[in-house]
Design an enzyme around this catalytic site. Structure first.
Site, PDB file in Angstrom:
ATOM      1  N   HIS A  19       0.832  -1.208   0.000  1.00 38.77           N
ATOM      2  CA  HIS A  19       0.000   0.000   0.000  1.00 38.77           C
ATOM      3  C   HIS A  19       0.869   1.262   0.000  1.00 38.77           C
ATOM      4  O   HIS A  19       0.505   2.261  -0.597  1.00 38.77           O
ATOM      5  CB  HIS A  19      -0.931  -0.001   1.218  1.00 38.77           C
ATOM      6  CG  HIS A  19      -2.082  -0.936   1.062  1.00 38.77           C
ATOM      7  ND1 HIS A  19      -3.380  -0.591   1.340  1.00 38.77           N
ATOM      8  CD2 HIS A  19      -2.136  -2.223   0.618  1.00 38.77           C
ATOM      9  CE1 HIS A  19      -4.181  -1.613   1.084  1.00 38.77           C
ATOM     10  NE2 HIS A  19      -3.443  -2.628   0.656  1.00 38.77           N
ATOM     11  N   ASP A 110      -5.404   6.253   2.637  1.00 32.44           N
ATOM     12  CA  ASP A 110      -5.759   4.882   2.265  1.00 32.44           C
ATOM     13  C   ASP A 110      -7.135   4.599   2.857  1.00 32.44           C
ATOM     14  O   ASP A 110      -7.338   4.784   4.071  1.00 32.44           O
ATOM     15  CB  ASP A 110      -4.708   3.926   2.870  1.00 32.44           C
ATOM     16  CG  ASP A 110      -4.849   2.519   2.328  1.00 32.44           C
ATOM     17  OD1 ASP A 110      -5.985   2.008   2.290  1.00 32.44           O
ATOM     18  OD2 ASP A 110      -3.824   1.939   1.936  1.00 32.44           O
TER      19      ASP A 110
HETATM   20  C1  UDX Z   1      -0.835  -7.712  -0.842  1.00 33.67           C
HETATM   21  C2  UDX Z   1      -1.884  -8.702  -1.333  1.00 33.67           C
HETATM   22  O1  UDX Z   1      -1.513 -10.024  -1.102  1.00 33.67           O
HETATM   23  C3  UDX Z   1      -2.267  -8.454  -2.738  1.00 33.67           C
HETATM   24  O2  UDX Z   1      -3.211  -9.399  -3.179  1.00 33.67           O
HETATM   25  C4  UDX Z   1      -2.862  -7.093  -2.826  1.00 33.67           C
HETATM   26  O3  UDX Z   1      -3.248  -6.857  -4.157  1.00 33.67           O
HETATM   27  C5  UDX Z   1      -1.863  -6.071  -2.333  1.00 33.67           C
HETATM   28  O4  UDX Z   1      -1.408  -6.408  -1.025  1.00 33.67           O
HETATM   29  P1  UDX Z   1       1.468  -8.802  -1.847  1.00 33.67           P
HETATM   30  O5  UDX Z   1       0.930 -10.155  -1.594  1.00 33.67           O
HETATM   31  O6  UDX Z   1       2.764  -8.479  -1.267  1.00 33.67           O
HETATM   32  O7  UDX Z   1       0.426  -7.663  -1.476  1.00 33.67           O
HETATM   33  O8  UDX Z   1       1.544  -8.720  -3.445  1.00 33.67           O
HETATM   34  P2  UDX Z   1       1.743  -7.546  -4.466  1.00 33.67           P
HETATM   35  O9  UDX Z   1       0.627  -6.592  -4.453  1.00 33.67           O
HETATM   36  O10 UDX Z   1       2.006  -8.197  -5.751  1.00 33.67           O
HETATM   37  O11 UDX Z   1       3.039  -6.764  -3.980  1.00 33.67           O
HETATM   38  C6  UDX Z   1       4.296  -7.339  -3.893  1.00 33.67           C
HETATM   39  C7  UDX Z   1       5.341  -6.255  -4.096  1.00 33.67           C
HETATM   40  O12 UDX Z   1       6.581  -6.757  -3.650  1.00 33.67           O
HETATM   41  C8  UDX Z   1       5.511  -5.848  -5.559  1.00 33.67           C
HETATM   42  O13 UDX Z   1       5.625  -4.449  -5.667  1.00 33.67           O
HETATM   43  C9  UDX Z   1       6.809  -6.504  -5.971  1.00 33.67           C
HETATM   44  O14 UDX Z   1       7.558  -5.777  -6.917  1.00 33.67           O
HETATM   45  C10 UDX Z   1       7.556  -6.580  -4.659  1.00 33.67           C
HETATM   46  N1  UDX Z   1       8.472  -7.734  -4.629  1.00 33.67           N
HETATM   47  C11 UDX Z   1       8.000  -8.999  -4.606  1.00 33.67           C
HETATM   48  C12 UDX Z   1       9.830  -7.469  -4.629  1.00 33.67           C
HETATM   49  O15 UDX Z   1      10.265  -6.313  -4.685  1.00 33.67           O
HETATM   50  N2  UDX Z   1      10.692  -8.522  -4.587  1.00 33.67           N
HETATM   51  C13 UDX Z   1      10.271  -9.822  -4.532  1.00 33.67           C
HETATM   52  O16 UDX Z   1      11.129 -10.707  -4.481  1.00 33.67           O
HETATM   53  C14 UDX Z   1       8.881 -10.064  -4.540  1.00 33.67           C
END
Ligand code: UDX
Length: 459
Positions: A19, A110
């Site tokens: 977020h 938010d």
């Molecule tokens: C959470 C929820 O799970 C997701 O469904 C919702 O839409 C947003 O909040 P998350 O599960 O972490 O987030 O997934 P995502 O929204 O895809 O965010 C992950 C972030 O971590 C991305 O910006 C990605 O670039 C970053 N990331 C991921 C890294 O920088 N390195 C990694 O190795 C893996």
């Protein structure tokens, strides 16, 4: 009012990486248009950040806990105390900033923290809700808020047609949560994003018009909606904003050098990049199927397995990869995802379909195999497969596991088969649309201009 700044936005994110990052990127776009920015994460979250953004001011508020949510006895206790202490400390902060050369005149919050609207109203400030999910997902939560739709585990009514989805809604298409008191509170918070929304001046959505026209037009009849995405750092788009030096914030330390070095030795479009984001926990059985699916696909793969997930890998998996004569697979605990996705060796992204990851893949033109786990991910996966047609959703069996054969089959489809050609073409098409949206005069850029010029008029 200062001559150097047109307005001053205080940015209030919910304290999780997925977020804060989009709000930070949006802030930089505002800043490039002359707006002063103060970001207000919680003190406890600030302590966990690996590095701080250098181009914006940071003034923390308090959620009432030194150790953040981990210290709270329950999720409900956390959000209740956050509302109480957060409102107070936000109020104090705005008062403190009244003495600066350009006092705050807008709060971008938010909607997980709907109480911020009351604080904005107390000071006569402009308020803007910043939805980090896409508009179709927001629309589903809106329908739940209105009482016409219930989310799984309750049976989903198949008669409802959500604008922007290609078919009537099914259980497998809507956000899903496990059945627990904790999850119930989380769903309540997601649905509560719409409380106070009739009082706000703007509803900003982390998406872009071309991606979700139908649902945006529908929602725009109810709320002052503006899409402002994709919110990925400008250095990954065609044009870098002045002073935009950061790659985004990271909760974990990325193995940047190791990943890029490994990718540099792989042929063009040969690698499957695999990541399930920062929160998803896979079952050990699913990890095993995934490991075999990747191996059997015979493709090179870069797989992010967070340290808390590593014990679920098949025995000796990492050791065997290292010993293998061919450099087929590389497992890392965290990577610089955007740098990975833009690398020329990447041919496919096997993803949990978190919205940030999906938007990053769209913006960098990487086709996807999706394995959604929970929350908004099933809906994002549905959009990727059925609506945007830039990926395939891997089918689960009756136990909710995606088997190795399916994983292998889908990777091959996306990367090499004739059937996957349209997916690869669409990935290129959406990349263009995404870039155009934030480029000068694009749909999101125009919306941001309008937002800023309205603030300036009010100032
Ligand atoms: C959470 C929820 O799970 C997701 O469904 C919702 O839409 C947003 O909040 P998350 O599960 O972490 O987030 O997934 P995502 O929204 O895809 O965010 C992950 C972030 O971590 C991305 O910006 C990605 O670039 C970053 N990331 C991921 C890294 O920088 N390195 C990694 O190795 C893996």
């Amino acid at each position: 009012m200062s001559t150097t700044h047109k307005a001053h936005c205080l940015i209030l994110p919910y304290p999780v990486q997925g977020h804060i990052n989009p709000m930070l990127q949006f802030s930089k776009r505002l800043q490039s248009k002359g707006v002063k920015i103060t970001i207000s994460p919680t003190k406890s979250f600030l302590k966990t950040m690996q590095e701080l953004p250098t181009s914006v001011s940071i003034e923390a508020i308090s959620d009432g806990y030194n150790g953040g949510i981990d210290q709270a006895e329950s999720f409900l206790a956390y959000i209740t105390r956050f509302k109480e202490v957060g409102s107070d400390t936000l109020t104090q902060l705005i008062k403190k900033l009244e003495n600066c050369e350009c006092p705050v005149n807008c709060i971008v919050y938010d909607p997980f923290l709907p109480w911020a609207v009351e604080v904005a109203k107390d000071f006569g400030l402009v308020s803007a809700a910043f939805f980090t999910q896409n508009c179709v997902v927001d629309n589903i939560y809106y329908h739940v808020h209105k009482g016409v739709l219930k989310l799984p585990p309750t049976q989903v009514d198949g008669e409802i047609l959500i604008p922007g989805l290609s078919s009537t809604i099914e259980s497998s298409d809507v956000p899903s949560f496990e059945s627990s008191p904790q999850s119930e509170k989380l769903v309540e918070m997601l649905v509560n994003q719409f409380s106070n929304l009739e009082k706000v001046d703007w509803v900003l959505i982390n998406s872009f018009y071309e991606l979700e026209k139908e649902v945006i037009d529908w929602m725009a009849k109810l709320y002052p909606i503006k899409t402002i995405g994709p919110t990925i750092p400008s250095m990954y788009l065609d044009k870098r904003l002045p002073n935009d030096k950061e790659y985004g914030l990271s909760l974990f330390k990325p193995m940047a050098k190791e990943c890029l070095n490994w990718l540099n030795h792989q042929p063009i479009s040969s690698v499957v990049y695999v990541s399930f984001g920062s929160m998803a926990k896979l079952e050990a059985e699913q990890m095993e199927e995934l490991a075999w699916g990747l191996k059997n696909s015979n493709k090179n793969f870069l797989w992010v397995v967070r340290s808390t997930e590593e014990s679920k890998l098949p025995k000796n998996f990492i050791e065997e990869l290292k010993l293998a004569s061919e450099n087929k697979g590389f497992v890392v605990s965290w990577c610089p995802q955007l740098q990975v996705l833009e690398h020329k060796s990447i041919g496919c992204f096997l993803t949990h379909s978190g919205w940030n990851s999906t938007l990053e893949a769209i913006s960098l033109g990487v086709p996807m195999v999706t394995m959604p786990q929970w929350s908004d991910q099933p809906t994002n996966a549905k959009l990727v497969h059925d609506v945007w047609e830039m990926g395939v959703r891997a089918k689960q069996d009756d136990k909710g596991i995606v088997r190795r054969e399916i994983i292998e089959e889908n990777i091959k489809l996306v990367m090499e088969e004739e059937k996957g050609k349209v997916i690869r073409e669409n990935a290129k098409k959406w990349k263009e649309f995404a870039r155009n949206a934030v480029d000068e005069g694009g749909s999101s850029d125009k919306n941001i201009e309008e937002f800023v010029s309205n603030l300036t008029t009010i100032s």
